[in-house]
Motif scaffolding. Sequence first.
Motif, mmCIF file in Angstrom:
data_model
loop_
_atom_site.group_PDB
_atom_site.id
_atom_site.type_symbol
_atom_site.label_atom_id
_atom_site.label_comp_id
_atom_site.label_asym_id
_atom_site.label_seq_id
_atom_site.Cartn_x
_atom_site.Cartn_y
_atom_site.Cartn_z
ATOM 1 N N ILE A 134 35.942 33.771 46.957
ATOM 2 C CA ILE A 134 35.867 35.048 46.259
ATOM 3 C C ILE A 134 35.898 34.739 44.770
ATOM 4 O O ILE A 134 36.817 34.070 44.280
ATOM 5 C CB ILE A 134 37.023 35.983 46.644
ATOM 6 C CG1 ILE A 134 37.047 36.206 48.153
ATOM 7 C CG2 ILE A 134 36.900 37.318 45.909
ATOM 8 C CD1 ILE A 134 38.230 37.041 48.637
ATOM 9 N N THR A 135 34.885 35.197 44.032
ATOM 10 C CA THR A 135 34.758 34.915 42.603
ATOM 11 C C THR A 135 34.650 36.221 41.825
ATOM 12 O O THR A 135 34.626 37.315 42.394
ATOM 13 C CB THR A 135 33.500 34.079 42.323
ATOM 14 O OG1 THR A 135 32.328 34.910 42.480
ATOM 15 C CG2 THR A 135 33.382 32.886 43.265
ATOM 16 N N THR A 136 34.542 36.081 40.525
ATOM 17 C CA THR A 136 34.275 37.217 39.657
ATOM 18 C C THR A 136 32.764 37.447 39.573
ATOM 19 O O THR A 136 31.971 36.691 40.140
ATOM 20 C CB THR A 136 34.804 36.967 38.239
ATOM 21 O OG1 THR A 136 33.908 36.078 37.546
ATOM 22 C CG2 THR A 136 36.189 36.344 38.274
ATOM 23 N N ASP A 137 32.375 38.473 38.812
ATOM 24 C CA ASP A 137 30.948 38.658 38.516
ATOM 25 C C ASP A 137 30.610 38.150 37.118
ATOM 26 O O ASP A 137 29.562 38.450 36.568
ATOM 27 C CB ASP A 137 30.538 40.131 38.660
ATOM 28 C CG ASP A 137 31.177 41.028 37.610
ATOM 29 O OD1 ASP A 137 32.027 40.541 36.823
ATOM 30 O OD2 ASP A 137 30.842 42.229 37.569
ATOM 31 N N GLY A 138 31.518 37.375 36.542
ATOM 32 C CA GLY A 138 31.287 36.777 35.237
ATOM 33 C C GLY A 138 31.733 37.618 34.058
ATOM 34 O O GLY A 138 31.738 37.117 32.924
ATOM 35 N N THR A 139 32.118 38.857 34.273
ATOM 36 C CA THR A 139 32.486 39.728 33.156
ATOM 37 C C THR A 139 33.987 39.941 33.037
ATOM 38 O O THR A 139 34.462 40.432 32.011
ATOM 39 C CB THR A 139 31.806 41.103 33.289
ATOM 40 O OG1 THR A 139 32.289 41.757 34.474
ATOM 41 C CG2 THR A 139 30.294 40.959 33.384
ATOM 42 N N THR A 140 34.739 39.593 34.068
ATOM 43 C CA THR A 140 36.187 39.814 34.083
ATOM 44 C C THR A 140 36.877 38.595 34.692
ATOM 45 O O THR A 140 36.219 37.688 35.197
ATOM 46 C CB THR A 140 36.550 41.032 34.965
ATOM 47 O OG1 THR A 140 36.278 40.718 36.342
ATOM 48 C CG2 THR A 140 35.760 42.279 34.554
ATOM 49 N N LEU A 141 38.193 38.603 34.631
ATOM 50 C CA LEU A 141 38.923 37.674 35.496
ATOM 51 C C LEU A 141 38.923 38.234 36.918
ATOM 52 O O LEU A 141 38.423 39.343 37.156
ATOM 53 C CB LEU A 141 40.347 37.447 34.985
ATOM 54 C CG LEU A 141 41.259 38.623 34.621
ATOM 55 C CD1 LEU A 141 41.608 39.500 35.787
ATOM 56 C CD2 LEU A 141 42.531 38.110 33.960
ATOM 57 N N LEU A 142 39.478 37.479 37.849
ATOM 58 C CA LEU A 142 39.531 37.946 39.231
ATOM 59 C C LEU A 142 40.861 38.639 39.531
ATOM 60 O O LEU A 142 40.881 39.727 40.110
ATOM 61 C CB LEU A 142 39.326 36.776 40.195
ATOM 62 C CG LEU A 142 39.376 37.110 41.695
ATOM 63 C CD1 LEU A 142 38.285 38.121 42.065
ATOM 64 C CD2 LEU A 142 39.238 35.841 42.535
ATOM 65 N N GLY A 143 41.953 38.016 39.134
ATOM 66 C CA GLY A 143 43.265 38.587 39.411
ATOM 67 C C GLY A 143 43.952 37.974 40.618
ATOM 68 O O GLY A 143 44.944 38.505 41.110
ATOM 69 N N ALA A 144 43.426 36.837 41.114
ATOM 70 C CA ALA A 144 44.137 36.130 42.183
ATOM 71 C C ALA A 144 45.531 35.725 41.717
ATOM 72 O O ALA A 144 46.446 35.592 42.525
ATOM 73 C CB ALA A 144 43.346 34.903 42.617
#
Length: 411
Positions: A134-144
């Motif tokens: 599970i990754t980001t879309d490049g514009t935000t962090l993920l929050g894991a």
Amino acid sequence: MSNYENLVPRFLRYVQVNTRSDEFSKTIPSSANQTAFLKTLMAELTEIGLAEVKYNDKNGYVTALLPSNLDKAVPTIGFIAHVDTADFNSEGVQPQIHENYDGQSVIALDAAGEYVLDPAEFPNLKNYRGQTLITTDGTTLLGADDKAGIAEIMTAMAYLVAHPQLKHGSIKVGFGPDEEIGTGADHFDVADFAADFAYTVDGGPLGELEYETFNAAAAHIEIKGKNVHTSSAKGVLVNALQLGIDFQNALPQAEVPEQTEGREGFYHLLRFKGDVEHATLDYIIRDFERTGLTARKQKMVAIANQLNQQYPDRVALTLTDQYYNMIDIMKTHMSVVTLAEQAMAALDIEPDETPVRGGTDGSKISFMGLPTPNLFAGGENMHGRYEYVAVETMAKATDVILEIIQRNAKV
């Protein structure tokens, strides 16, 4: 185990809520969106079937109890995670799921391919062959960091409630704010939590088991300049920005995060703002040894004094200790670590006990009287757009929580 129907949906739901903390706020929690999210976690804990679900207005923690189903007394275990995310864009998180990753391909995060996860740059990707990332879309962090930990704790509690044949002692759960700005555990109520020992579930890759951390301090520097017209500046003008540069240049230039590793400490300039009239600098200071932290603070005091000798009363330095190396507490409570080691071994997970070049809420909570080492939650590249987590690691983290609980029940 390792088959948790709601683990991933839970995580995906959590990360899409902006819970970024605010280091400049004076409230607890530091941001209203954390409070709102904590209230939703309260509702979920109640729905799962936990008891004594409550929100503490004084410290921003949500706590709950899963009562023992044993006919004997065993130690009460706590599991703790933080709800806030770091100082990177946290609004509009759109997690991307990549199934059966081959361990070698470049993963494009955004449609344009401007931001990518490349194994050449992030070699740990090679560890995830055949897994779901599970990754980001490049514009935000993920929050894991640390919503993976929240999802794992919540899933473990739901699993125990749904499987009452699994024996366990009393389990306390704590979800709190503001770990990322270093203030979340300042007001943690150990007596009210009423656990004998605890674990934060806030680590990184598979197997991390952390019970040694940095000692940490923060430095804030206020510099008063004197601004006059440049045509008549000689001997009169005092440039606050230049004094800030001089302060930074007087520090050991190789003792910075980007040039240190292992057990080496550092000074890290976080922020430098101002103009000729006024400037501020903010540092974090880190060292594994308490004596080393003291020496680093003394170095900063000496530099400030030296500048003030040249420019009287222009430089004001404020030093604040943030947390200490939890090994000072854990060395007399290693049975807590041993229990986690045994749980991982039973699940064929090799513990990685490398001292963490950072700290956790457990660093402070341990010094408050509740031994609290840190377990892996699965996140990698945390605090930015390249953050990711493997579903399989999240499931194994949940396995470890449950294994610790069941082993404790046999004491």
